[in-house]
Design a protein around this motif. Sequence first.
Motif, mmCIF file in Angstrom:
data_model
loop_
_atom_site.group_PDB
_atom_site.id
_atom_site.type_symbol
_atom_site.label_atom_id
_atom_site.label_comp_id
_atom_site.label_asym_id
_atom_site.label_seq_id
_atom_site.Cartn_x
_atom_site.Cartn_y
_atom_site.Cartn_z
ATOM 1 N N MET A 1 0.836 -1.624 -0.384
ATOM 2 C CA MET A 1 -0.231 -0.332 0.419
ATOM 3 C C MET A 1 1.276 1.251 -0.175
ATOM 4 O O MET A 1 2.165 1.216 0.515
ATOM 5 C CB MET A 1 -1.004 0.109 1.143
ATOM 6 C CG MET A 1 -2.470 -0.809 1.325
ATOM 7 S SD MET A 1 -3.071 -0.764 2.526
ATOM 8 C CE MET A 1 -1.839 -1.706 3.453
ATOM 9 N N GLU A 2 0.597 2.301 -0.014
ATOM 10 C CA GLU A 2 0.580 3.470 -1.244
ATOM 11 C C GLU A 2 0.340 4.962 -0.116
ATOM 12 O O GLU A 2 -1.098 4.833 -0.593
ATOM 13 C CB GLU A 2 1.848 3.953 -2.132
ATOM 14 C CG GLU A 2 2.873 4.791 -2.150
ATOM 15 C CD GLU A 2 3.475 4.663 -3.547
ATOM 16 O OE1 GLU A 2 3.655 4.070 -4.649
ATOM 17 O OE2 GLU A 2 4.573 5.523 -3.558
ATOM 18 N N THR A 3 0.941 5.605 0.685
ATOM 19 C CA THR A 3 0.430 7.397 1.084
ATOM 20 C C THR A 3 0.981 8.132 0.373
ATOM 21 O O THR A 3 2.147 7.697 -0.249
ATOM 22 C CB THR A 3 0.037 7.189 1.765
ATOM 23 O OG1 THR A 3 1.275 7.149 2.907
ATOM 24 C CG2 THR A 3 -0.585 5.902 2.443
ATOM 25 N N THR A 4 1.073 9.159 0.350
ATOM 26 C CA THR A 4 1.507 10.057 0.143
ATOM 27 C C THR A 4 3.273 10.152 0.064
ATOM 28 O O THR A 4 4.367 10.959 0.048
ATOM 29 C CB THR A 4 0.596 11.852 0.725
ATOM 30 O OG1 THR A 4 -0.435 11.497 0.266
ATOM 31 C CG2 THR A 4 1.333 12.659 0.573
ATOM 32 N N VAL B 1 6.277 -0.504 7.883
ATOM 33 C CA VAL B 1 6.317 1.220 7.801
ATOM 34 C C VAL B 1 7.572 1.454 7.358
ATOM 35 O O VAL B 1 8.633 1.622 7.823
ATOM 36 C CB VAL B 1 5.319 1.447 8.753
ATOM 37 C CG1 VAL B 1 5.924 3.499 8.255
ATOM 38 C CG2 VAL B 1 4.558 1.609 9.074
ATOM 39 N N GLU B 2 7.562 1.827 5.705
ATOM 40 C CA GLU B 2 8.489 2.609 4.976
ATOM 41 C C GLU B 2 8.231 4.489 5.038
ATOM 42 O O GLU B 2 7.234 4.727 4.058
ATOM 43 C CB GLU B 2 8.565 1.447 3.158
ATOM 44 C CG GLU B 2 9.894 1.103 3.737
ATOM 45 C CD GLU B 2 10.491 0.888 1.882
ATOM 46 O OE1 GLU B 2 9.881 -0.032 1.636
ATOM 47 O OE2 GLU B 2 10.329 1.601 1.263
ATOM 48 N N ILE B 3 8.842 5.467 4.940
ATOM 49 C CA ILE B 3 8.856 6.605 4.836
ATOM 50 C C ILE B 3 9.797 6.878 4.035
ATOM 51 O O ILE B 3 10.918 6.921 4.190
ATOM 52 C CB ILE B 3 8.971 6.456 6.436
ATOM 53 C CG1 ILE B 3 8.044 6.572 7.797
ATOM 54 C CG2 ILE B 3 9.087 9.163 5.985
ATOM 55 C CD1 ILE B 3 8.532 7.369 8.849
ATOM 56 N N LYS B 4 9.235 7.120 3.119
ATOM 57 C CA LYS B 4 9.547 7.368 2.242
ATOM 58 C C LYS B 4 11.030 8.697 2.186
ATOM 59 O O LYS B 4 10.528 9.572 1.974
ATOM 60 C CB LYS B 4 8.514 8.334 0.927
ATOM 61 C CG LYS B 4 7.602 7.291 0.587
ATOM 62 C CD LYS B 4 6.767 8.148 -0.547
ATOM 63 C CE LYS B 4 5.435 7.049 -1.222
ATOM 64 N NZ LYS B 4 4.694 7.655 -1.497
ATOM 65 N N THR C 1 -1.551 8.514 11.669
ATOM 66 C CA THR C 1 -2.383 8.464 10.911
ATOM 67 C C THR C 1 -3.069 8.420 9.575
ATOM 68 O O THR C 1 -3.451 7.712 9.102
ATOM 69 C CB THR C 1 -3.159 10.031 11.125
ATOM 70 O OG1 THR C 1 -2.712 10.931 12.761
ATOM 71 C CG2 THR C 1 -4.331 10.449 11.019
ATOM 72 N N GLU C 2 -1.965 8.857 8.674
ATOM 73 C CA GLU C 2 -2.096 8.299 7.248
ATOM 74 C C GLU C 2 -1.769 7.008 7.064
ATOM 75 O O GLU C 2 -2.669 7.204 6.544
ATOM 76 C CB GLU C 2 -0.843 9.108 6.900
ATOM 77 C CG GLU C 2 -0.495 9.404 5.501
ATOM 78 C CD GLU C 2 1.123 10.668 4.575
ATOM 79 O OE1 GLU C 2 0.869 11.397 5.561
ATOM 80 O OE2 GLU C 2 1.566 9.459 3.511
#
Length: 181
Positions: A1-4, A62-65, A106-107
């Motif tokens: 899954m990808e978010t902003t 969780v990876e943070i871009k 939250t994101e």
Amino acid sequence: METTRLILRRWCEEDIAPFVELNKDPRVMQYYPSTLTSEQSVQMVEDIRTHFEEYGFGLWAVEIKDQTSFAGFIGLAVPQFTAFFTPCIEILWRLATPYWNQGYATEGAHAVLDFGFDECNLKQIVSFTVPSNIASRRVMEKIGMSYIDNFDHPGLPDNDPLQRHVLYSINRSERDGLLPN
Ligand SMILES: CC(C)(COP(=O)(O)OP(=O)(O)OC[C@H]1O[C@@H](n2cnc3c(N)ncnc32)[C@H](O)[C@@H]1OP(=O)(O)O)[C@@H](O)C(=O)NCCC(=O)NCCS
């Protein structure tokens, strides 16, 4: 899954070392009975893999871009204890302290809720924590969950200061009401 800003993905071997460190941090584990040993963290990753195989969902790494390839987990799990609201599916999160208070939980949780409702066809998702875990409760509120009740966690002994928990919940229809038209 990808978010902003995030990628939520299945676990790889490189996640284990930072996960071991995460679970040894007393700040991260403040609202749990104890920090985890290396062996317990390794076992937890194994349990997460088994959970994905069994249910098709679980705790995503969780990876943070552009920041880190591993910040912790956000995901869905089937609680193994019995209470008035079980069987159920819970949403939960655990991130390393450098990434707190920037809206990442939250994101990611929004994406996980969408996965639960849209891909897994769940009707309700719950979450719970100890009353004093304000950050976690804020995340629950920010993703549209409502406080339901208190309960004593059956996995903890009577009189344990962490036994009392608060329960939150969101239904698919409530989530749909939050979506932009
Ligand atoms: C719970 C956790 C995942 C939240 O992650 P996060 O990325 O910092 O969460 P967010 O930034 O999306 O939101 C945190 C909210 O809590 C608020 N908050 C954090 N600490 C707070 C405090 N002590 N008092 C009041 N509000 C607080 C933040 O201001 C923010 O709310 P806001 O957006 O209204 O300002 C993180 O704190 C964590 O990993 N904690 C340890 C593990 C844990 O307790 N997991 C939950 C077990 S159920």
